[in-house]
Scaffold this motif. Sequence first.
Motif, PDB file in Angstrom:
ATOM      1  N   THR A   1       0.835  -1.236  -0.034  1.00  0.00           N
ATOM      2  CA  THR A   1      -0.151  -0.012  -0.076  1.00  0.00           C
ATOM      3  C   THR A   1       0.589   1.412  -0.030  1.00  0.00           C
TER       4      THR A   1
ATOM      5  N   GLU B   1      -1.174   3.357  -6.111  1.00  0.00           N
ATOM      6  CA  GLU B   1      -2.641   3.647  -5.868  1.00  0.00           C
ATOM      7  C   GLU B   1      -3.673   2.823  -6.496  1.00  0.00           C
ATOM      8  N   GLY B   2      -4.707   2.454  -5.858  1.00  0.00           N
ATOM      9  CA  GLY B   2      -5.454   1.797  -6.684  1.00  0.00           C
ATOM     10  C   GLY B   2      -5.715   0.271  -6.530  1.00  0.00           C
TER      11      GLY B   2
END
Length: 287
Positions: free
Chosen positions: A44, A49-50
Amino acid sequence: MKNILIIHDASGFGKCSTTVALPILSGMALQGTILPTALLSTHTGPGFEGFTFLDLTDEMEKIVRHWHSFGLQFDAAYVGYLGSIRQIKFLEKELPKLLKDDAVFYLDPVMADNGEFYYGFDQDYADEMAKLCAMADVIMPNQTEASFLYGVEYTEGVWPQEKIDEFLRIVRQQTNASVVLTGAGFDGESQTGAYYFDAKTGEQGLASAAFIGGKFHGTGDIFGSIFVGAQANGASVQEATQLAVDYIPRIIEKSLDDPNVMQNGLQFELFIGDLANYVRMLKQNQN
């Protein structure tokens, strides 16, 4: 060979949690069994991101039920990221059944850093995690997590001895666990380290090393895995803490050659042979 139950999340790409703990403990002559708490596409940290996230609480219950059906038990448990209060409560109930009478329960109460909770965590989570800490034999919080768990005011930098003494006094009112306070030796410039307290012997002190580079995803998991690997092979709390503290800057320094280190993760694999040699020497000295 001791069998260590590893209860962490698992990221498909990017080295942290289970994908760090399993190879390090295996390299240190320990058998690892995994109980994943969540499945992520990547770690993370920055650049991912995503990412996808699958909560595995329901599957954890099925796995443990199957293990109970043939009486599987472990020599130790190493618990890290738990994604919900429900998972904490589940372990409060089921973990004692999975551990042998002389087993050791190591807990890294992953939930916060830099004075703030990670996304999805709050004080209610910390309060429940404190109950799990009360069951552990060794807890390994960073300074932020220690503050949220035990109501000690969070301050950055090296904690003075009076503050550490206050923290340990509060901890000892709630648990008989040994404590490794990670980041306690970080002065923001040249030194880092961890403060240890051995509940069995009363020995305590600061294990320190040179600070190299910066903060990288998975560092705490590498630290915890080396600590657990050393302890499970007979090292004292002080010895295991110093070993982990010594290896982190070495691993970071080697990893800085990778321009994508923030995404790829630290190159701990280069040091598994050294850790295996440490275990062999430790065993020889014990004999």
